[in-house]
Motif scaffolding. Structure first.
Motif, PDB file in Angstrom:
ATOM      1  N   PRO A  11       0.703  -1.259  -0.057  1.00  0.00           N
ATOM      2  CA  PRO A  11       0.069  -0.179   0.029  1.00  0.00           C
ATOM      3  C   PRO A  11       0.718   1.524   0.021  1.00  0.00           C
ATOM      4  CG  PRO A  11       0.194  -0.798   2.005  1.00  0.00           C
ATOM      5  CD  PRO A  11       0.665  -1.834   1.220  1.00  0.00           C
ATOM      6  N   ASN A  12       2.390   1.246   0.300  1.00  0.00           N
ATOM      7  CA  ASN A  12       2.849   2.427   0.345  1.00  0.00           C
ATOM      8  C   ASN A  12       4.404   2.394  -0.267  1.00  0.00           C
ATOM      9  OD1 ASN A  12       3.873   0.737   2.288  1.00  0.00           O
ATOM     10  ND2 ASN A  12       3.474   2.258   3.987  1.00  0.00           N
ATOM     11  N   GLY A  13       4.964   1.231  -0.011  1.00  0.00           N
ATOM     12  CA  GLY A  13       6.289   1.226  -0.776  1.00  0.00           C
ATOM     13  C   GLY A  13       7.265   2.334   0.069  1.00  0.00           C
ATOM     14  N   GLY A  14       8.302   2.400  -0.188  1.00  0.00           N
ATOM     15  CA  GLY A  14       9.408   3.283   0.314  1.00  0.00           C
ATOM     16  C   GLY A  14       9.787   4.507  -0.166  1.00  0.00           C
ATOM     17  N   ARG A  15       9.225   4.735  -1.419  1.00  0.00           N
ATOM     18  CA  ARG A  15       9.595   5.910  -2.053  1.00  0.00           C
ATOM     19  C   ARG A  15       8.376   7.165  -2.298  1.00  0.00           C
ATOM     20  NH1 ARG A  15      12.146   1.604  -3.998  1.00  0.00           N
ATOM     21  NH2 ARG A  15      14.287   1.609  -4.385  1.00  0.00           N
ATOM     22  N   ARG A  16       7.274   6.692  -2.255  1.00  0.00           N
ATOM     23  CA  ARG A  16       5.976   7.517  -2.693  1.00  0.00           C
ATOM     24  C   ARG A  16       5.653   8.220  -1.278  1.00  0.00           C
ATOM     25  NH1 ARG A  16       3.550   4.123  -7.511  1.00  0.00           N
ATOM     26  NH2 ARG A  16       3.844   5.509  -9.080  1.00  0.00           N
ATOM     27  N   THR A  17       4.977   9.312  -1.431  1.00  0.00           N
ATOM     28  CA  THR A  17       4.508  10.088  -0.506  1.00  0.00           C
ATOM     29  C   THR A  17       3.112  10.613  -0.718  1.00  0.00           C
ATOM     30  OG1 THR A  17       5.250  12.347  -1.203  1.00  0.00           O
ATOM     31  CG2 THR A  17       7.113  11.113  -0.048  1.00  0.00           C
ATOM     32  N   ARG A  18       2.706  11.271   0.524  1.00  0.00           N
ATOM     33  CA  ARG A  18       1.388  11.921   0.116  1.00  0.00           C
ATOM     34  C   ARG A  18       1.123  12.936  -1.147  1.00  0.00           C
ATOM     35  NH1 ARG A  18       0.752  11.766   5.929  1.00  0.00           N
ATOM     36  NH2 ARG A  18      -0.453   9.809   6.480  1.00  0.00           N
ATOM     37  N   ALA A  19       2.308  13.441  -1.278  1.00  0.00           N
ATOM     38  CA  ALA A  19       2.281  14.279  -2.508  1.00  0.00           C
ATOM     39  C   ALA A  19       2.136  13.641  -3.790  1.00  0.00           C
ATOM     40  CB  ALA A  19       3.772  14.997  -2.778  1.00  0.00           C
ATOM     41  N   ASP A  20       2.210  12.237  -3.789  1.00  0.00           N
ATOM     42  CA  ASP A  20       2.077  11.370  -5.110  1.00  0.00           C
ATOM     43  C   ASP A  20       0.317  10.998  -4.802  1.00  0.00           C
ATOM     44  OD1 ASP A  20       4.586  10.811  -6.179  1.00  0.00           O
ATOM     45  OD2 ASP A  20       5.032  10.246  -4.181  1.00  0.00           O
ATOM     46  N   HIS A  21      -0.038  10.797  -3.706  1.00  0.00           N
ATOM     47  CA  HIS A  21      -1.575  10.438  -3.229  1.00  0.00           C
ATOM     48  C   HIS A  21      -1.837  10.756  -1.979  1.00  0.00           C
ATOM     49  CE1 HIS A  21      -5.231   8.578  -3.549  1.00  0.00           C
ATOM     50  NE2 HIS A  21      -5.042   8.222  -4.890  1.00  0.00           N
ATOM     51  N   PRO A  22      -2.678  11.476  -1.782  1.00  0.00           N
ATOM     52  CA  PRO A  22      -3.151  12.006  -0.425  1.00  0.00           C
ATOM     53  C   PRO A  22      -3.685  10.597   0.388  1.00  0.00           C
ATOM     54  CG  PRO A  22      -4.662  12.593  -1.966  1.00  0.00           C
ATOM     55  CD  PRO A  22      -3.783  12.049  -2.719  1.00  0.00           C
ATOM     56  N   ALA A  23      -3.991   9.464  -0.238  1.00  0.00           N
ATOM     57  CA  ALA A  23      -4.632   8.246   0.587  1.00  0.00           C
ATOM     58  C   ALA A  23      -3.361   7.446   0.761  1.00  0.00           C
ATOM     59  CB  ALA A  23      -5.522   7.681  -0.172  1.00  0.00           C
ATOM     60  N   LEU A  24      -2.243   7.610   0.500  1.00  0.00           N
ATOM     61  CA  LEU A  24      -1.127   6.823   0.620  1.00  0.00           C
ATOM     62  C   LEU A  24      -0.941   6.693   2.237  1.00  0.00           C
ATOM     63  CD1 LEU A  24       2.076   6.499  -1.346  1.00  0.00           C
ATOM     64  CD2 LEU A  24       2.499   6.633   1.276  1.00  0.00           C
ATOM     65  N   PRO A  25      -0.873   5.437   2.918  1.00  0.00           N
ATOM     66  CA  PRO A  25      -0.663   5.264   4.245  1.00  0.00           C
ATOM     67  C   PRO A  25       0.818   5.306   4.843  1.00  0.00           C
ATOM     68  CG  PRO A  25      -1.092   3.153   3.421  1.00  0.00           C
ATOM     69  CD  PRO A  25      -1.048   4.109   2.077  1.00  0.00           C
ATOM     70  N   GLN A  26       0.842   6.138   5.813  1.00  0.00           N
ATOM     71  CA  GLN A  26       2.167   6.019   6.396  1.00  0.00           C
ATOM     72  C   GLN A  26       2.404   5.706   7.854  1.00  0.00           C
ATOM     73  OE1 GLN A  26       3.500  10.061   5.486  1.00  0.00           O
ATOM     74  NE2 GLN A  26       4.349   9.420   3.632  1.00  0.00           N
ATOM     75  N   THR A  27       1.405   6.012   8.508  1.00  0.00           N
ATOM     76  CA  THR A  27       1.561   5.852  10.143  1.00  0.00           C
ATOM     77  C   THR A  27       1.053   4.239  10.622  1.00  0.00           C
ATOM     78  OG1 THR A  27      -0.609   6.617  10.638  1.00  0.00           O
ATOM     79  CG2 THR A  27       1.006   8.159  10.551  1.00  0.00           C
ATOM     80  N   ALA A  28       1.216   4.019  11.417  1.00  0.00           N
ATOM     81  CA  ALA A  28       0.651   2.522  11.844  1.00  0.00           C
ATOM     82  C   ALA A  28      -0.771   2.461  11.828  1.00  0.00           C
ATOM     83  CB  ALA A  28       1.288   1.970  13.395  1.00  0.00           C
TER      84      ALA A  28
END
Length: 281
Positions: free
Chosen positions: A18-35
């Motif tokens: 769902p997220n990978g190590g390179r993309r950020t929310r600048a790429d998609h606002p729904a990209l999950p980052q926190t636990a």
């Protein structure tokens, strides 16, 4: 009616990255980052048809990290959300920041259910083979399932050679074929799979596929029709099969699950995937 065990053994496992190590929310606002965001994504993707979550964790600035405490927090949050209904696999991906011993150490510290291991990163040359073999012996003893990432058919040949020489202590091992690389504008096509499955190419009983770009769904459906398994999600692709930007990871999972159903392919649940892996050795 109970699920037919034989059908589960032949069923397609659908994983989400769902997220990978390179993309950020600048790429998609729904990209999950926190636990907590990973846990919510896991629950939605389970409902959409996923059997496995491929997990990356981030620091407070959103950067990819391989830190045991961050993984423990993510694993705990996901387990609270979905229990054991998803296989939870952590990544050891370097993303240019980590060395092989650091990549292996996080698995030793976390002891996850499964971990993905890029052959090119962990064994960049023959001098790393002994440490890799020892690491795999640890994973085998701890019942941690390795999935070996292969970016090129030559790496499959190299892996089989290491298995034949006893460096890899498994009769067979799950692999992930990657169609393409992490490059700007990368687009994969179903035909990119053919060199991995060509006559004379190394055969692995359990192969999964991931692909870059908007043809992701077509690529993984092709792999599934040829006996493989599918990994999809924002790590490699942000679009639905019709080219529209996906609202979230679950929408991508749901679209691929529907496509597999239209092909008459059964989908494995998490326990079905675990059984498939257990049957390899």
């Amino acid at each position: 009616m109970a699920e037919d065990p034989e059908r589960q053994m032949q069923a397609v496992a659908l994983a989400v990255a769902p997220n990978g190590g390179r993309r950020t929310r600048a790429d998609h606002p729904a990209l999950p980052q926190t636990a907590e965001e990973l846990a919510a994504t896991a629950a939605a993707c389970l409902e959409a048809g996923a059997a496995m979550l491929h997990c990356h964790v981030r620091d407070r600035e959103g950067r990819h990290i391989l830190e045991a405490d961050a993984y423990r927090a993510a694993v705990a949050a996901v387990r609270r959300a979905v229990g054991d209904r998803l296989v939870l696999q952590i990544t050891t991906e370097a993303v240019g920041r980590y060395r092989p011993h650091e990549q292996m150490e996080v698995v030793r510290a976390v002891r996850p259910e499964a971990a993905s291991l890029a052959l090119a990163e962990l064994v960049p040359d023959a001098s790393h083979e002994a440490a890799f073999g020892t690491f795999l012996e640890f994973m085998k003893a701890e019942n941690i399932v390795p999935q070996i990432i292969l970016y090129h058919p030559d790496e499959a040949v190299r892996l089989k050679d290491m298995m034949a020489r006893g460096v890899v202590p498994f009769d067979d091992i799950p692999v992930l074929y990657v169609l393409g690389r992490y490059t700007e504008g990368q687009r994969s096509a179903p035909a990119d799979l053919l060199p991995f499955l060509a006559p004379g190419a190394p055969h692995f009983k359990h192969f999964m596929l991931c692909a870059f770009g908007a043809r992701e769904a077509t690529c993984v459906a092709t792999a599934a029709a040829l006996g493989g398994h599918a990994r999809v999600g924002f790590e490699n692709n942000l679009h639905l099969a019709d080219g529209r930007l996906a609202p979230d990871n679950a929408a991508i999972v749901r679209g691929v699950a529907d496509a597999l159903g239209a092909l008459g392919l059964a989908r494995a649940d998490a326990d079905g995937l675990r059984a498939q892996w257990a049957a390899l050795n």
